[in-house]
Design a protein around this motif. Sequence first.
Motif, PDB file in Angstrom:
ATOM      1  N   THR A  25     -43.157  11.394  13.341  1.00  0.00           N
ATOM      2  CA  THR A  25     -43.747  12.505  14.080  1.00  0.00           C
ATOM      3  C   THR A  25     -43.282  12.410  15.528  1.00  0.00           C
ATOM      4  OG1 THR A  25     -45.649  12.615  12.622  1.00  0.00           O
ATOM      5  CG2 THR A  25     -45.908  13.591  14.799  1.00  0.00           C
ATOM      6  N   ILE A  26     -42.568  13.443  15.936  1.00  0.00           N
ATOM      7  CA  ILE A  26     -41.992  13.442  17.275  1.00  0.00           C
ATOM      8  C   ILE A  26     -42.861  14.323  18.170  1.00  0.00           C
ATOM      9  CG2 ILE A  26     -39.942  13.991  18.629  1.00  0.00           C
ATOM     10  CD1 ILE A  26     -38.372  13.758  15.878  1.00  0.00           C
ATOM     11  N   LEU A  27     -43.501  13.699  19.142  1.00  0.00           N
ATOM     12  CA  LEU A  27     -44.421  14.421  20.020  1.00  0.00           C
ATOM     13  C   LEU A  27     -43.798  14.567  21.399  1.00  0.00           C
ATOM     14  CD1 LEU A  27     -47.773  12.552  19.238  1.00  0.00           C
ATOM     15  CD2 LEU A  27     -47.057  14.811  18.435  1.00  0.00           C
ATOM     16  N   TYR A  28     -43.893  15.769  21.954  1.00  0.00           N
ATOM     17  CA  TYR A  28     -43.402  15.894  23.328  1.00  0.00           C
ATOM     18  C   TYR A  28     -44.439  16.518  24.240  1.00  0.00           C
ATOM     19  CZ  TYR A  28     -42.459  20.754  22.027  1.00  0.00           C
ATOM     20  OH  TYR A  28     -42.585  22.040  21.602  1.00  0.00           O
ATOM     21  N   GLY A  29     -44.418  16.026  25.469  1.00  0.00           N
ATOM     22  CA  GLY A  29     -45.245  16.594  26.529  1.00  0.00           C
ATOM     23  C   GLY A  29     -44.299  16.960  27.647  1.00  0.00           C
ATOM     24  N   SER A  30     -44.199  18.237  27.906  1.00  0.00           N
ATOM     25  CA  SER A  30     -43.102  18.707  28.748  1.00  0.00           C
ATOM     26  C   SER A  30     -43.593  19.775  29.712  1.00  0.00           C
ATOM     27  CB  SER A  30     -42.017  19.289  27.831  1.00  0.00           C
ATOM     28  OG  SER A  30     -40.816  19.444  28.530  1.00  0.00           O
ATOM     29  N   GLN A  31     -43.381  19.575  30.996  1.00  0.00           N
ATOM     30  CA  GLN A  31     -43.805  20.586  31.962  1.00  0.00           C
ATOM     31  C   GLN A  31     -42.713  21.633  32.157  1.00  0.00           C
ATOM     32  OE1 GLN A  31     -46.940  20.026  33.073  1.00  0.00           O
ATOM     33  NE2 GLN A  31     -47.136  21.867  34.294  1.00  0.00           N
ATOM     34  N   LYS A  36     -38.958  18.305  26.146  1.00  0.00           N
ATOM     35  CA  LYS A  36     -38.845  19.026  24.879  1.00  0.00           C
ATOM     36  C   LYS A  36     -37.409  18.994  24.373  1.00  0.00           C
ATOM     37  CE  LYS A  36     -39.712  23.486  22.681  1.00  0.00           C
ATOM     38  NZ  LYS A  36     -40.093  24.890  22.867  1.00  0.00           N
ATOM     39  N   GLY A  37     -36.467  19.218  25.299  1.00  0.00           N
ATOM     40  CA  GLY A  37     -35.043  19.196  24.939  1.00  0.00           C
ATOM     41  C   GLY A  37     -34.621  17.836  24.403  1.00  0.00           C
ATOM     42  N   VAL A  38     -35.059  16.794  25.082  1.00  0.00           N
ATOM     43  CA  VAL A  38     -34.707  15.438  24.639  1.00  0.00           C
ATOM     44  C   VAL A  38     -35.295  15.179  23.247  1.00  0.00           C
ATOM     45  CG1 VAL A  38     -34.944  12.982  25.155  1.00  0.00           C
ATOM     46  CG2 VAL A  38     -34.574  14.596  27.011  1.00  0.00           C
ATOM     47  N   ALA A  39     -36.525  15.638  23.050  1.00  0.00           N
ATOM     48  CA  ALA A  39     -37.183  15.443  21.757  1.00  0.00           C
ATOM     49  C   ALA A  39     -36.427  16.187  20.654  1.00  0.00           C
ATOM     50  CB  ALA A  39     -38.635  15.922  21.836  1.00  0.00           C
ATOM     51  N   GLN A  40     -35.977  17.399  20.958  1.00  0.00           N
ATOM     52  CA  GLN A  40     -35.221  18.176  19.958  1.00  0.00           C
ATOM     53  C   GLN A  40     -33.912  17.473  19.602  1.00  0.00           C
ATOM     54  OE1 GLN A  40     -35.228  21.854  22.177  1.00  0.00           O
ATOM     55  NE2 GLN A  40     -36.673  22.832  20.742  1.00  0.00           N
ATOM     56  N   ASN A  41     -33.240  16.950  20.621  1.00  0.00           N
ATOM     57  CA  ASN A  41     -32.003  16.214  20.359  1.00  0.00           C
ATOM     58  C   ASN A  41     -32.256  15.008  19.462  1.00  0.00           C
ATOM     59  OD1 ASN A  41     -30.563  17.998  21.903  1.00  0.00           O
ATOM     60  ND2 ASN A  41     -30.570  16.707  23.743  1.00  0.00           N
ATOM     61  N   PHE A  42     -33.358  14.332  19.767  1.00  0.00           N
ATOM     62  CA  PHE A  42     -33.668  13.156  18.962  1.00  0.00           C
ATOM     63  C   PHE A  42     -33.972  13.558  17.515  1.00  0.00           C
ATOM     64  CE2 PHE A  42     -36.788  10.308  17.010  1.00  0.00           C
ATOM     65  CZ  PHE A  42     -36.009   9.158  16.948  1.00  0.00           C
ATOM     66  N   GLN A  43     -34.680  14.672  17.351  1.00  0.00           N
ATOM     67  CA  GLN A  43     -34.970  15.095  15.975  1.00  0.00           C
ATOM     68  C   GLN A  43     -33.669  15.365  15.204  1.00  0.00           C
ATOM     69  OE1 GLN A  43     -36.904  18.855  15.002  1.00  0.00           O
ATOM     70  NE2 GLN A  43     -38.024  17.846  13.340  1.00  0.00           N
ATOM     71  N   LYS A  67     -54.398   8.900  13.524  1.00  0.00           N
ATOM     72  CA  LYS A  67     -54.862   7.910  12.552  1.00  0.00           C
ATOM     73  C   LYS A  67     -54.083   7.967  11.243  1.00  0.00           C
ATOM     74  CE  LYS A  67     -58.305   5.818  12.026  1.00  0.00           C
ATOM     75  NZ  LYS A  67     -58.404   4.358  12.011  1.00  0.00           N
ATOM     76  N   SER A  68     -53.566   9.145  10.932  1.00  0.00           N
ATOM     77  CA  SER A  68     -52.900   9.261   9.636  1.00  0.00           C
ATOM     78  C   SER A  68     -51.382   9.238   9.749  1.00  0.00           C
ATOM     79  CB  SER A  68     -53.393  10.521   8.911  1.00  0.00           C
ATOM     80  OG  SER A  68     -53.293  11.622   9.763  1.00  0.00           O
ATOM     81  N   GLU A  69     -50.889   8.905  10.919  1.00  0.00           N
ATOM     82  CA  GLU A  69     -49.441   8.845  11.108  1.00  0.00           C
ATOM     83  C   GLU A  69     -48.895   7.467  10.729  1.00  0.00           C
ATOM     84  OE1 GLU A  69     -47.824  11.419  11.821  1.00  0.00           O
ATOM     85  OE2 GLU A  69     -49.047  12.748  13.065  1.00  0.00           O
ATOM     86  N   THR A  70     -47.619   7.446  10.353  1.00  0.00           N
ATOM     87  CA  THR A  70     -46.967   6.146  10.159  1.00  0.00           C
ATOM     88  C   THR A  70     -46.081   5.794  11.357  1.00  0.00           C
ATOM     89  OG1 THR A  70     -45.026   7.077   9.052  1.00  0.00           O
ATOM     90  CG2 THR A  70     -46.918   6.522   7.668  1.00  0.00           C
ATOM     91  N   HIS A  71     -45.332   6.803  11.858  1.00  0.00           N
ATOM     92  CA  HIS A  71     -44.408   6.561  12.965  1.00  0.00           C
ATOM     93  C   HIS A  71     -44.492   7.708  13.971  1.00  0.00           C
ATOM     94  CE1 HIS A  71     -42.771   4.210   9.619  1.00  0.00           C
ATOM     95  NE2 HIS A  71     -42.127   3.467  10.504  1.00  0.00           N
ATOM     96  N   VAL A  72     -44.683   7.359  15.212  1.00  0.00           N
ATOM     97  CA  VAL A  72     -44.776   8.385  16.245  1.00  0.00           C
ATOM     98  C   VAL A  72     -43.794   8.064  17.370  1.00  0.00           C
ATOM     99  CG1 VAL A  72     -46.252   9.271  18.087  1.00  0.00           C
ATOM    100  CG2 VAL A  72     -47.165   9.057  15.774  1.00  0.00           C
ATOM    101  N   VAL A  73     -43.035   9.071  17.749  1.00  0.00           N
ATOM    102  CA  VAL A  73     -42.144   8.903  18.908  1.00  0.00           C
ATOM    103  C   VAL A  73     -42.594   9.879  19.985  1.00  0.00           C
ATOM    104  CG1 VAL A  73     -39.769   8.789  19.716  1.00  0.00           C
ATOM    105  CG2 VAL A  73     -40.280   8.400  17.296  1.00  0.00           C
ATOM    106  N   VAL A  74     -42.813   9.345  21.171  1.00  0.00           N
ATOM    107  CA  VAL A  74     -43.345  10.142  22.271  1.00  0.00           C
ATOM    108  C   VAL A  74     -42.259  10.392  23.311  1.00  0.00           C
ATOM    109  CG1 VAL A  74     -44.965  10.070  24.226  1.00  0.00           C
ATOM    110  CG2 VAL A  74     -45.701   9.295  21.947  1.00  0.00           C
ATOM    111  N   PHE A  75     -42.100  11.653  23.660  1.00  0.00           N
ATOM    112  CA  PHE A  75     -41.233  12.025  24.774  1.00  0.00           C
ATOM    113  C   PHE A  75     -42.115  12.712  25.805  1.00  0.00           C
ATOM    114  CE2 PHE A  75     -38.498  11.768  21.100  1.00  0.00           C
ATOM    115  CZ  PHE A  75     -37.362  11.140  21.578  1.00  0.00           C
TER     116      PHE A  75
END
Length: 562
Positions: A25-31, A36-43, A67-75
């Motif tokens: 699960t790739i989560l981004y917080g972007s002002q 968001k762009g970096v997260a999209q590239n990573f996906q 709680k129900s995630e296995t892997h989370v990547v935060v950008f």
Amino acid sequence: AAGQPAGAAVPAISPAPSSSAAQLTILYGSQTGNAKGVAQNFQAQAEAAGYNSKLVSMADYKPRQLKSETHVVVFVSTHGEGDAPDDAAELHEFLGGKKAPKLQGLKYAVLGLGDSSYEFFCQTGKDFDERLGKLGAAAVVPRQDCDVDYETDAKVWGEKLIEALKTDFASAASGPDLVAQPGASFQAVAGQVYSKKSPFKASLIESQKITGRDSVKDISHIEISLEDSGIQYQPGDALGVWFLNSAKLVADLLALVELDGSQTVTVGEQELSLEEALTRKLELTLSYPNFIKAYQAATGSESLAALMEDKATLRTYMAERQIIDIVRDHPGTITAQQLVDALRPLNPRLYSIASSQAEVEEEVHLTVAHVDYQAFGSRHQGGASGFLCEYLQEGGEVEVFVEHNDNFRLPADPQTPVIMVGPGTGIAPFRAFMQEREAQGAEGKNWLFFGNPNFTQDFLYQVEWQAYVKSGLLTNISLAFSRDQADKIYVQHRLVEHGKEVFEWLEQGAHFYVCGDAMHMAKDVEAALLSIIQEHGGKSEEDAKAYLLALRKAKRYQKDVY
Ligand code: 2AM
């Protein structure tokens, strides 16, 4: 599905084409859009590697889903004085707050974006890293802090991360490492059924007085964590709460009877100290005839014997008194074991649940009236309500179990209209109902009747109701603030005022619910309902009664009264 305990579905259903239970699960917080762009590239990198992934803005992410995630990547980027972007604020705060869940088993990675000319360079990324780590999650690779020229660093870091995830994402669904997936700890206890005899040791999240300072009432909103219990409840259910008698009450009683609390007594089969028995095992905040009898027999109190002569006098005498009052009024000598034997075993108290798991997941909320009054020269508090509203500290342990109540249930059909009458703490289950109906996207009409003494002091959960009115979930709200005018106005008066429409709703198949005071309110509401059916249904008294009986039989008239 919402409300499913974390982990329940993780290894069981795994449609992932990579035949792995792992999900990135790739989560981004972007002002400004950079994160968001970096997260999209990573996906794109992850998809190319064949990993099962999803990309979500933190703004659209329910924090408890973690709680129900296995892997989370935060950008996530950082702004101003180390501030989180707006869309990340809620999750950022949640992870640092007292409601944050344990996340053992979760694997994560964080990439922060920032500007190294600022003092709080990549602060939000650092916070996410630190908070996830503190909650027990494991970093797959070290955090990457990226400066304004972030592109290359981000790409290299992404490749490193993909490589590090290889074993998790390439393994077959039946692979042995599934056991170590998040949710395993939950599953270990999933088979356990908590009950009155074997309650769950929950912890208090918060206890907050929700009536105003000048209120004649003292009502608290209580939030309890059921984390890792696997407990499931339905709107309409009650929570059984075991409580401790207050240390002050126990000490005062021991002083009165001049007994040493450290001596050993037997309660049931168990040997324990008198102090512990009085704290955990015996009812002190009520009075009951058997105590009076046994205490009189042990002490030989003549004044108490005289009182016992007349049942009516005795009943009046017992009304507001607790055990300690009786002992104070009728001093005498009693042994520790005699005292223990005279007292009734402590019983848990049941509270109507004020939340839906579709909304609060592994929490349970209660609306508790704090019994607290001055009488006979001292302060008196309710046993369970004093414990929940005053003595139990945040994070403190409270033993609970769910008492299912199939006689207080929302209609199965979400289209069915609902009328809810819940003055005072009777509001509790209707908060659960509305949370549930909102989560269901139920289209049926909802009408709440609520009453309490004063609008400014006692409009419980006002903000929530107003939001539901605004969103259209709550079709009607009818309020009866009994003491805001010379004459008492109660919920049943409002029902009668709107009698024509109430009857129309019933004719449309509405379910009618009443929760709260049984002695007066529920009876008066029923009388009002009967008069409405007579007047607007053009029925005789007898036919109106038959109509109500039919409603009851069809489970369309349900009561949760106490
Ligand atoms: P009162 O205390 O001003 O009399 C919740 O306790 C609300 O229910 C209060 O506003 C209380 O009003 C009101 N209430 C008291 N007796 C009631 C009754 N018989 N029927 C309905 N509401 C009642």
